[in-house]
Design a protein around this motif. Structure first.
Motif, mmCIF file in Angstrom:
data_model
loop_
_atom_site.group_PDB
_atom_site.id
_atom_site.type_symbol
_atom_site.label_atom_id
_atom_site.label_comp_id
_atom_site.label_asym_id
_atom_site.label_seq_id
_atom_site.Cartn_x
_atom_site.Cartn_y
_atom_site.Cartn_z
ATOM 1 N N UNK A 231 0.801 -1.227 0.000
ATOM 2 C CA UNK A 231 0.000 0.000 0.000
ATOM 3 C C UNK A 231 0.842 1.288 0.000
ATOM 4 N N UNK A 232 1.705 1.431 1.014
ATOM 5 C CA UNK A 232 2.388 2.717 1.155
ATOM 6 C C UNK A 232 3.315 3.030 -0.016
ATOM 7 N N UNK A 235 1.353 3.736 -3.250
ATOM 8 C CA UNK A 235 0.541 4.968 -3.218
ATOM 9 C C UNK A 235 1.389 6.229 -3.091
ATOM 10 N N UNK A 236 2.392 6.173 -2.240
ATOM 11 C CA UNK A 236 3.114 7.417 -1.932
ATOM 12 C C UNK A 236 4.578 7.404 -2.371
ATOM 13 N N UNK A 243 8.175 13.019 5.593
ATOM 14 C CA UNK A 243 7.518 13.492 6.815
ATOM 15 C C UNK A 243 7.995 12.762 8.066
ATOM 16 N N UNK A 244 8.200 11.448 7.974
ATOM 17 C CA UNK A 244 8.625 10.745 9.194
ATOM 18 C C UNK A 244 10.080 11.073 9.521
ATOM 19 N N UNK A 270 3.277 12.539 0.127
ATOM 20 C CA UNK A 270 1.830 12.773 0.127
ATOM 21 C C UNK A 270 1.480 13.910 -0.843
ATOM 22 N N UNK B 7 -0.587 11.074 8.464
ATOM 23 C CA UNK B 7 0.253 10.966 7.278
ATOM 24 C C UNK B 7 -0.126 9.768 6.406
ATOM 25 N N UNK B 8 0.262 9.865 5.141
ATOM 26 C CA UNK B 8 0.100 8.798 4.144
ATOM 27 C C UNK B 8 -1.324 8.231 4.179
ATOM 28 N N UNK B 9 -1.472 6.899 4.281
ATOM 29 C CA UNK B 9 -2.815 6.314 4.147
ATOM 30 C C UNK B 9 -3.684 6.567 5.380
ATOM 31 N N UNK B 11 -4.418 9.524 6.195
ATOM 32 C CA UNK B 11 -5.182 10.720 5.821
ATOM 33 C C UNK B 11 -6.395 10.282 5.006
ATOM 34 N N UNK B 17 -5.359 17.226 7.246
ATOM 35 C CA UNK B 17 -4.048 16.634 7.511
ATOM 36 C C UNK B 17 -3.743 16.601 9.006
ATOM 37 N N UNK B 74 2.174 12.423 16.009
ATOM 38 C CA UNK B 74 2.224 12.113 14.566
ATOM 39 C C UNK B 74 1.869 10.649 14.363
ATOM 40 N N UNK B 76 1.717 7.563 11.683
ATOM 41 C CA UNK B 76 2.192 7.065 10.389
ATOM 42 C C UNK B 76 1.817 5.594 10.229
ATOM 43 N N UNK B 77 1.478 5.188 9.019
ATOM 44 C CA UNK B 77 1.374 3.745 8.743
ATOM 45 C C UNK B 77 2.797 3.184 8.613
#
Lengths: 638, 82
Positions: A231-232, A235-236, A243-244, A270, B7-9, B11, B17, B74, B76-77
């Motif tokens: 998925x991640x 998608x991204x 961001x992380x 994103x 963040x990411x999925x 959202x 956000x 924060x 995150x997946x």
């Protein structure tokens, strides 16, 4: 013959036109398998000590692995090995372009390119024909133009103007994918070789076809059902790390002056997905398809990866994606490594600010960067000096303490004062400041789901060894390193997120037990006959069914250690030792954050233990015993 | 008030956000987020990485992490890349 191999290597000398095809000895393949491991061993045997990287005696080696072209997921990568003109050390650069598959279709497992052509040339490889042809019509073209002029339905590698002009960090391009690091394209340019094409209809044959296909089917399912690879990443893309990394103080900002950038969201994966993404562009046969296709000025082009975004964005204090997309596109056209490019531009901006040199480049300003990239590719004006890399600039103008490189290779896009094990990895990596050769410890320290304390030295030497050995093995098997993400199963990630007990156990195990793991990895392969029950390892299983040989987890780790020690041995022969396992003083001496007294890399505390666990001397050199254990022989196998 | 960033999925609503919350602990903030975005979000929270001011919290008791005004959570997946 072992399954998966085509059974021969093509050896071409561009100086005299001599061409040979011969079988690689089985012992060489048993010990070094393919891709990275095989490339390292061949370079060691084929180049004399002290060879000039840009001289005709240097050799450019392209290797594939048994899995290449078999239909195994995410495993069609090829590897380029040579002596780097940027660092003077060995470089292995891994690429997801289609060339490896087509080289095998033409009937070859590897390609050795020696000598130097008298004039611009291209090499044509077919099943029953190998020819060195004139490339005057291609010379001067960018990498896209050159590839368009080459025959369709062939595997291609080309260089752009940067390679032709011997920019020290020039890349080799295959389709839209790039073997980027440490000047592999420069070496190709020094040989007057603009392009190589390969074509044919042959196919590698797995030894145990039924079992192999079943393993690959399960592998694909695993990849698609895993939250990271299913998925991640699709998608991204890789830029989802922006961001992380920003949140964990590991996003290099303003030439690594800090680890957080106030406009990180604007250049994140994103935002890229939301505003520019038009589709995915995966490597051949990869179910992950993390590559980005984006729209810019009405054109569909390749989008930037995390490393490029980090180093051309926050590292230059640029908070807009559009110029980064454009610079990434330009760098690909010219055939430039975007990591080193971002490192060089960041250094010049800071050196300019400090008055060490005169420049029209400045942090936060997009102006003049496009021109600087062109000047570097064509070695015009100050671009001629920027083309030599960060270490050269610091030697000439001063500022070595903030020249963000190790062994002359610009650091990848992770600020190690937010993840000190990653810093140790950068310092000891045989290639120099590369995140992959470093072992990517940051995933267990900051940007992954299962993490240890990022700022402690406890357990870090062992974790770096664990990660390095795994990544070296995965690269040697020909698989994408992103296949390692699914080795941590979905269930384990869920347990880690939901159960404090499990999370504490994992954290305790990796941190307190990190060095114990490192020591355990020094044991012989037979001590680890089966894989631990909680992790997935389809790569090793597929390799075993492909070759028809037993391949245990212990053998896989040993393969990784052997490949890494082979690189080390090459570097030692070239004069490298512990004195070169360093980081810029900014990272070891200056605190990243004044309120956090541990926010620097205490390298000196970690190095001795790392060397001991690797079985190296205090000077960072593999001992005789270590080489013997890993069956690394001094006499030639070829 | 604290800020909860997604963040990411995670959202699920691209327009949103982040949100501000009066939660006193991390656990409360996560419960509020689950209520706000529904079952699909709650499902994704199962393997989410939860950072407070950039620090991982999976090994800590989230019911006992007291939030201070201005803190940032924060979510995150599991990410991959490099």
């Amino acid at each position: 013959m072992l399954g998966g191999y085509m059974g021969k290597v093509l050896d071409v000398n561009l100086s005299n036109g001599e061409m040979k095809a011969y079988a690689l000895p089985e012992r060489l393949l048993d010990l070094y398998v393919g891709n990275k491991g095989l490339g390292s061993r061949l370079l060691y045997e084929l180049t004399p000590p002290g060879v000039d990287p840009l001289g005709s005696d240097n050799v450019l080696i392209i290797t594939t692995a048994p899995l290449t072209g078999t239909g195994a997921p995410s495993s069609n990568r090829f590897n380029v090995t040579t002596k780097s003109p940027l660092t003077g050390a060995i470089v292995n650069s891994n690429c997801g372009g289609n060339f490896g598959v087509y080289l095998k279709k033409a009937g070859y497992d590897a390609l050795i390119i020696r000598g130097k052509a008298a004039r611009p040339s291209r090499l044509v490889i077919e099943e029953d024909r190998v020819e060195i042809m004139d490339a005057a019509d291609l010379w001067g073209l960018d990498t896209h133009q050159a590839q368009e002029k080459l025959p369709a339905k062939t595997g291609k590698i080309v260089i752009g103007p940067a390679g032709e002009n011997l920019v020290k960090y020039a890349a080799i391009v295959s389709g839209n994918r790039v073997a980027g690091r440490a000047g592999v394209g420069t070496v190709m340019g020094s040989k007057n070789l603009k392009a190589v094409t390969a074509a044919g209809n042959l196919k590698p044959q797995p030894a145990q076809e039924g079992l192999f296909k079943e393993t690959c089917r399960k592998w694909r399912e695993l990849s698609r059902s895993h939250p990271a690879t299913g998925e991640q990443l699709p998608r991204f893309g890789t830029a989802a790390f922006v961001n992380i990394c920003n949140a964990t103080h590991t996003l290099p900002t303003r030439n690594f002056q800090s680890g957080q950038f106030e406009q990180a969201e604007a250049v994140s994966g994103e935002t890229l997905a939301e505003k520019y993404l038009t589709g995915n562009e995966g490597c051949l046969g990869c179910p992950i398809a993390c590559g980005r296709q984006v729209m810019l000025d009405g054109m569909k082009i390749k989008g930037p990866e995390y490393e490029t975004v980090g180093l051309l964005g926050p590292n230059l204090a640029i908070g807009e994606l559009e110029p980064i997309i454009e610079w990434n596109y330009l760098a690909d056209l010219y055939g430039l490594d975007t990591i080193s490019l971002g490192g060089v531009l960041g250094f010049v901006m800071e050196a300019g600010e400090k008055g060490l040199l005169k420049t029209d480049l400045a942090f936060g300003k997009t102006a003049n960067i496009t021109k600087a990239i062109e000047d570097i590719a064509y070695r015009r004006g100050f671009g001629d000096e920027m083309a030599e890399g960060t270490r050269f600039l610091a030697q000439k103008y001063g500022g070595m303490e903030f020249a963000m490189q190790s062994k002359g290779l610009e650091l990848a896009s992770y600020e190690p004062r937010g993840a000190v094990g990653h810093g140790l990895g950068y310092a000891v990596a045989n290639r120099g400041g590369c995140h992959i050769a470093a072992g990517y410890c940051i995933y267990l320290e900051a940007n992954g789901p299962i993490t240890v304390d990022p700022l402690t030295v406890q357990g870090k030497p062992g974790l770096v060894i664990l990660n390095q050995s795994t990544l070296e093995a995965i690269s040697t098997l020909g698989c994408c390193i992103f296949t390692t993400y699914m080795m941590l199963p979905r269930k384990l990630l869920e347990l880690n997120a939901r159960s404090r007990f499990v999370s504490r156990m994992l954290r305790f195990g990796f941190q307190k037990g990190g060095n114990l793991i490192g020591r355990a990895l020094a044991l012989p392969a037979w001590t680890l006959p089966i894989k631990p029950p909680f992790i997935s390892f389809p790569q090793a299983e597929a390799h075993a069914h492909c070759t028809g040989r037993r391949f245990t987890m212990g053998q896989m780790i040993e393969l990784g250690k052997r490949a890494l020690n082979m690189d080390r041995l090459y570097n030692v022969r070239e004069g490298f030792s512990a004195k070169d396992d360093t980081l810029p003083a900014r990272l070891t001496e200056e605190l990243q954050r004044s309120e956090e007294p541990r926010s620097r890399v205490p390298l000196a505390q970690m190095l001795p233990r790392y060397y001991r666990m690797r079985g190296w001397s205090a000077d960072g050199i593999p001992t005789e015993k270590t080489l013997r254990r890993l069956q690394i022989e001094q006499n030639n196998l070829l | 008030m604290v800020t909860v960033k997604l963040y990411a999925s995670l959202r699920l609503n691209p327009e949103e956000k982040e949100f501000t919350s009066a939660a006193a602990t991390v656990e409360e903030a996560l419960e509020e987020a689950a209520r706000r975005y529904g079952p699909a979000f709650k499902e994704r929270l199962k393997h989410a990485t939860v950072l407070v001011n950039g620090r991982h919290t999976a090994h800590l008791n989230r019911k006992k992490i007291r939030l201070q005004p201005g803190d940032t959570i924060s979510l995150f997946p599991p990410l991959a890349g490099g």
